[in-house]
Design a protein around this motif. Sequence first.
Motif, mmCIF file in Angstrom:
data_model
loop_
_atom_site.group_PDB
_atom_site.id
_atom_site.type_symbol
_atom_site.label_atom_id
_atom_site.label_comp_id
_atom_site.label_asym_id
_atom_site.label_seq_id
_atom_site.Cartn_x
_atom_site.Cartn_y
_atom_site.Cartn_z
ATOM 1 N N PRO A 1 -31.059 -11.452 -11.564
ATOM 2 C CA PRO A 1 -29.829 -11.819 -12.279
ATOM 3 C C PRO A 1 -28.616 -11.416 -11.436
ATOM 4 C CG PRO A 1 -30.670 -9.762 -13.116
ATOM 5 C CD PRO A 1 -31.651 -10.210 -12.049
ATOM 6 N N CYS A 2 -27.653 -12.277 -11.303
ATOM 7 C CA CYS A 2 -26.493 -11.972 -10.464
ATOM 8 C C CYS A 2 -25.218 -11.974 -11.301
ATOM 9 C CB CYS A 2 -26.377 -12.962 -9.310
ATOM 10 S SG CYS A 2 -25.880 -14.610 -9.802
ATOM 11 N N ILE A 3 -24.188 -11.377 -10.731
ATOM 12 C CA ILE A 3 -22.879 -11.305 -11.394
ATOM 13 C C ILE A 3 -21.839 -11.905 -10.461
ATOM 14 C CG2 ILE A 3 -21.104 -9.791 -12.337
ATOM 15 C CD1 ILE A 3 -23.298 -7.760 -12.962
ATOM 16 N N VAL A 4 -21.083 -12.858 -10.980
ATOM 17 C CA VAL A 4 -20.014 -13.513 -10.220
ATOM 18 C C VAL A 4 -18.718 -13.403 -11.007
ATOM 19 C CG1 VAL A 4 -19.172 -15.671 -9.228
ATOM 20 C CG2 VAL A 4 -21.619 -15.133 -9.137
ATOM 21 N N TYR A 5 -17.682 -12.863 -10.383
ATOM 22 C CA TYR A 5 -16.344 -12.834 -10.979
ATOM 23 C C TYR A 5 -15.473 -13.831 -10.220
ATOM 24 C CZ TYR A 5 -17.072 -8.417 -13.575
ATOM 25 O OH TYR A 5 -17.495 -7.437 -14.436
ATOM 26 N N THR B 1 -11.795 -2.258 -12.147
ATOM 27 C CA THR B 1 -12.508 -1.173 -12.825
ATOM 28 C C THR B 1 -12.549 -1.394 -14.320
ATOM 29 O OG1 THR B 1 -11.805 0.393 -11.107
ATOM 30 C CG2 THR B 1 -12.558 1.322 -13.201
ATOM 31 N N THR B 2 -11.411 -1.780 -14.900
ATOM 32 C CA THR B 2 -11.334 -2.014 -16.344
ATOM 33 C C THR B 2 -12.165 -3.219 -16.747
ATOM 34 O OG1 THR B 2 -9.126 -1.031 -16.453
ATOM 35 C CG2 THR B 2 -9.779 -2.458 -18.277
ATOM 36 N N PHE B 3 -12.111 -4.283 -15.969
ATOM 37 C CA PHE B 3 -12.909 -5.471 -16.279
ATOM 38 C C PHE B 3 -14.399 -5.128 -16.317
ATOM 39 C CE2 PHE B 3 -9.329 -8.357 -15.052
ATOM 40 C CZ PHE B 3 -9.341 -9.123 -16.222
ATOM 41 N N LYS B 4 -14.861 -4.329 -15.377
ATOM 42 C CA LYS B 4 -16.279 -3.980 -15.332
ATOM 43 C C LYS B 4 -16.676 -3.132 -16.545
ATOM 44 C CE LYS B 4 -18.402 -3.296 -11.420
ATOM 45 N NZ LYS B 4 -18.829 -2.771 -10.094
ATOM 46 N N GLY C 1 -20.836 0.321 -12.471
ATOM 47 C CA GLY C 1 -21.916 0.768 -11.598
ATOM 48 C C GLY C 1 -22.785 -0.344 -11.057
ATOM 49 N N LYS C 2 -22.549 -1.575 -11.521
ATOM 50 C CA LYS C 2 -23.371 -2.694 -11.064
ATOM 51 C C LYS C 2 -22.714 -3.408 -9.875
ATOM 52 C CE LYS C 2 -25.565 -3.616 -15.529
ATOM 53 N NZ LYS C 2 -25.839 -4.628 -16.580
ATOM 54 N N HIS D 1 -18.976 -2.073 -4.105
ATOM 55 C CA HIS D 1 -20.044 -2.685 -4.909
ATOM 56 C C HIS D 1 -19.916 -4.215 -4.982
ATOM 57 C CE1 HIS D 1 -21.472 1.243 -6.359
ATOM 58 N NE2 HIS D 1 -20.195 1.581 -6.345
ATOM 59 N N VAL D 2 -19.226 -4.807 -4.029
ATOM 60 C CA VAL D 2 -19.084 -6.265 -3.949
ATOM 61 C C VAL D 2 -19.802 -6.748 -2.697
ATOM 62 C CG1 VAL D 2 -17.471 -8.192 -3.699
ATOM 63 C CG2 VAL D 2 -16.893 -6.264 -5.198
#
Length: 304
Positions: free
Chosen positions: A153-157, A194-197, A204-205, A233-234
């Motif tokens: 599973p991946c995370i894209v912003y 930081t706040t968005f995460k 931490g992800k 962490h990007v």
Amino acid sequence: MPRKATTILMVGVVFAGFLLFQNLVRRSVNGNVHQMVKTIKKEGSVPLRSSLNKAIQLQKTGSLEAALPEGHRSVANVDENDDSPLKTIRKEGHVVLPSKDEIERMSTEEAFRTYHSYLDNVDSICNRKLRMGKIGDGGWEICDDKQYRPVKPCIVYSFGMTQASYKRSRHVQFLKMGISGTDSQGGWELHTLTTFKKMLNHTGKVIDVLKADVENAEWASLTEMTSSGELVHVKQLLIEYHGDCRNRHQCINNLKILKDVHDIGFRKFYVHKNIHCSFRSALFPVIRTSCYEVHYVNMNAVHS
């Protein structure tokens, strides 16, 4: 309404492994480049014994500059006997950023030439790039090399523009919020990365891809990302830098931010100059842009 930054969260995106060859190759890396291209097209990979492959391996360990021929390091192709119109650019336009102390001592002219030289040149090689989105303005390149590619599973912003918050699908969500260097409430709700995460339970992800086209807000946002440690962490950073760097104080500050991003481990594998922001300057003999779309991979990405 002015363009603002917003966020899109995408989870579980799979990037198909289509054979797409879009490799940037320096001529000086391998004199037999044409034969190599034929081999890559046929086999979908870079020959293991080629000098290009050696350069790729060196850049993955942070030693790409050492792999480049003499004259391509720090300031490209410097020749004291050069009397061409490009002589000053070759002498003062650093393609590898010096220390912050050296940046601080730069004149207005040297800072301008370095900013436009550095952002206009890559310092990493991605074997396979995949275009996501439009071919023209609005699309971005993703590096599909194994160590950088997003996998489930991946995370894209994606910070860009939207007029409303809504859920597009189970894995894609639009938020009418903007990214900034601080949290604030005004015409738009602005938050740090930081706040968005924290809001999205991603603390931490690893973020597989972070894209930002936020009309100058990138500078304050990057300052917070580097100071908070979130940028570590990007894995891939796709960002449009805005500003022409004609003001010395602003230009020096922006170069220091770029230096921080580089020192974390980000290397440029693709750069595109936005034609809609083009301008001419007496300090640079060829046309420039105030909008550089820069594509990075993080060679030191922390994996969750």
